[in-house]
Design an enzyme around this catalytic site. Structure first.
Site, PDB file in Angstrom:
ATOM      1  N   ASP A   1     -31.629  18.724  77.382  1.00  0.00           N
ATOM      2  CA  ASP A   1     -32.446  19.770  76.510  1.00  0.00           C
ATOM      3  C   ASP A   1     -31.653  21.171  75.625  1.00  0.00           C
ATOM      4  O   ASP A   1     -30.515  20.922  75.764  1.00  0.00           O
ATOM      5  CB  ASP A   1     -33.094  20.457  77.782  1.00  0.00           C
ATOM      6  CG  ASP A   1     -32.268  21.590  78.958  1.00  0.00           C
ATOM      7  OD1 ASP A   1     -31.702  21.919  78.412  1.00  0.00           O
ATOM      8  OD2 ASP A   1     -33.329  21.675  79.561  1.00  0.00           O
TER       9      ASP A   1
ATOM     10  N   HIS B   1     -32.195  13.611  73.200  1.00  0.00           N
ATOM     11  CA  HIS B   1     -33.239  14.719  73.826  1.00  0.00           C
ATOM     12  C   HIS B   1     -34.127  13.954  75.113  1.00  0.00           C
ATOM     13  O   HIS B   1     -34.899  15.310  75.722  1.00  0.00           O
ATOM     14  CB  HIS B   1     -33.679  15.065  72.955  1.00  0.00           C
ATOM     15  CG  HIS B   1     -34.244  16.687  73.323  1.00  0.00           C
ATOM     16  ND1 HIS B   1     -34.207  17.422  74.240  1.00  0.00           N
ATOM     17  CD2 HIS B   1     -34.855  17.491  71.710  1.00  0.00           C
ATOM     18  CE1 HIS B   1     -34.488  18.620  73.841  1.00  0.00           C
ATOM     19  NE2 HIS B   1     -34.597  18.363  72.636  1.00  0.00           N
TER      20      HIS B   1
END
Ligand code: COA
Length: 386
Positions: free
Chosen positions: A360, A356
């Site tokens: 995204d 992450h």
């Protein structure tokens, strides 16, 4: 020095090769982790042996000192056999793999090992019953086995220490990555039909065609659109390296434990080429022969846990990669078709994990949609094949 060992006090334990299960009766000694004169404690690794089914690390059942190793590396050891030369009743005999010399003696008369020679190691100096061997084929093997015997066997079937160490290192590094999770379901009904049609054709070319080559190829086509998922990032997240090759790793349940060989340059391969390479990797995995070439250089990974069972998984990224997908079991389930009719559908769940820090949710979701669409409409893959 071995001479000193002979002088140390305490009786000698004959440490025979245990029954390691699955009908394995002989093994090849691959590596000794100890030498004569070494001090060992319970559970220390003693040696690695390889059968046609498994690679097994044998651990010590005792605290003591290694007095003598009876087998050279690459020699064949028979489960539980002892003594040299042939014997019509008991078949060919070999010496026990090793002897450990220890200190206290207080034996329990429960096995065919000469207990007056067994070193006491458990509580109160008694050998732990779960570590006593009964020798298959010996008259004594008719005796009831110790209760914990199965547990002991399971404990013995470990990964090769090298691979285990690598896994500890990789998974520890993976812990530092903030994982983003995303799941979806894929209707594989069309792919199930297509594979059924192609399977016998592949078989006639000597290739087993499973679903995995399609999953891998669809991922590669998706990666062409989302190259960030086929990248690596440095520790400080300052530099992203995009990889031109799609070296797609697949988690493989092998006799050496979980390994992740990769199919190299999938972007250049047909589904059939991938199946061919997958067959090769599976053959190597089954023989415990996957090497550095197969295991290094992966850029993206798929884990088909569904070939064993289960619907969802939470895959862990293999650094320096940044994304991984876990595939669940294909199940026949009721679903609505385009006109609202309930139909029989072949449904598989996919669970993605991505780093992450650089990926995204929207990117992961778009990639997953594309991958899903290729698999739900496998004919469209033909249009995008190189
Ligand atoms: N759902 C239902 N059936 C599946 C399936 C799935 N997700 N995946 C495979 N199958 C079927 C195959 O089509 C094949 O059936 P077939 O005989 O009709 O062709 C059968 O199960 C056996 O397939 P397999 O030999 O396992 O080949 P594969 O190409 O599908 O998978 C591996 C290859 C290496 C991925 C697989 O053998 C394996 O090791 N899976 C475990 C991965 C793992 O441990 N992951 C956890 C990581 S923590």
């Amino acid at each position: 020095m071995p001479h000193n060992i002979y002088m140390s006090r305490g009786p000698i334990v004959q440490f025979k090769l245990s029954d390691i299960g699955e009908g394995i009766m002989e093994v090849t000694v691959k590596e000794w982790y100890v030498k004569e004169g070494d001090k060992v404690s319970q559970f220390d690794s003693i040696c690695e042996v390889q059968s046609d089914k498994a690679s097994v690390t044998i651990t010590s059942r005792y605290d003591g000192v290694i007095k003598k190793l009876y087998y050279d590396v690459d020699a064949i050891a028979l489960v539980g056999k002892r003594g040299r030369g042939g014997d019509a009743r008991h078949g060919p005999r070999r010496t026990h793999p090793q002897e450990i010399k220890g200190h206290k003696t207080q034996a329990t008369p429960a096995s065919d090992i000469k207990l007056s020679e067994v070193v006491g190691t458990g509580k109160d100096g008694r050998p732990e019953p779960s570590y006593l061997d009964l020798i298959p084929g010996d008259p004594d093997s008719a005796r009831p086995r110790p209760k914990h015997r199965r547990q002991n066997q399971v404990m013995c079937v470990l990964w090769s220490p090298g691979f285990h160490k690598a896994m500890v290192k990789t998974m520890t590094a993976a812990l530092k990555i903030p994982h983003f999770g995303y799941c979806d379901e894929v209707d594989l009904s069309r792919l199930v039909t297509l594979r059924a049609e192609l399977k016998s054709m592949a078989e006639s070319r000597g290739i087993k065609l499973s679903y995995m080559p399609f999953f891998i190829k669809a991922a590669s086509i998706g990666l062409l659109h989302f190259p960030i998922l086929n990248a690596s990032v440095d520790e400080g997240c300052q530099n992203i390296t995009y990889k031109a090759s799609h070296n797609i790793g697949l988690a493989m349940d092998t006799i050496q434990g979980l390994l992740v060989p990769n199919v190299k340059n999938v972007q250049l391969l047909s589904v059939f080429d991938i199946a061919l390479e997958l067959n090769r990797l599976q053959t190597l995995g089954a023989a415990g022969q996957l090497g550095t070439n197969e295991l290094s250089g992966g850029t993206f990974t798929l884990s088909n846990i569904g070939s064993i069972g289960g619907t969802y998984a939470k895959p862990v990224i293999l650094p320096p990669e940044v994304a991984i997908g876990a595939l669940g079991k294909i199940q026949v389930l009721p679903r609505f078709d385009a006109v609202g009719q309930v139909v029989r559908a072949h449904i598989m769940n996919v669970s993605w994990s991505a780093d992450h820090r650089i990926i995204d949710g929207a990117t992961m979701c778009r990639f997953s949609n594309l991958w899903r669409e290729y698999l739900e409409n496998p004919a469209t893959m033909v249009l995008d094949l190189k």
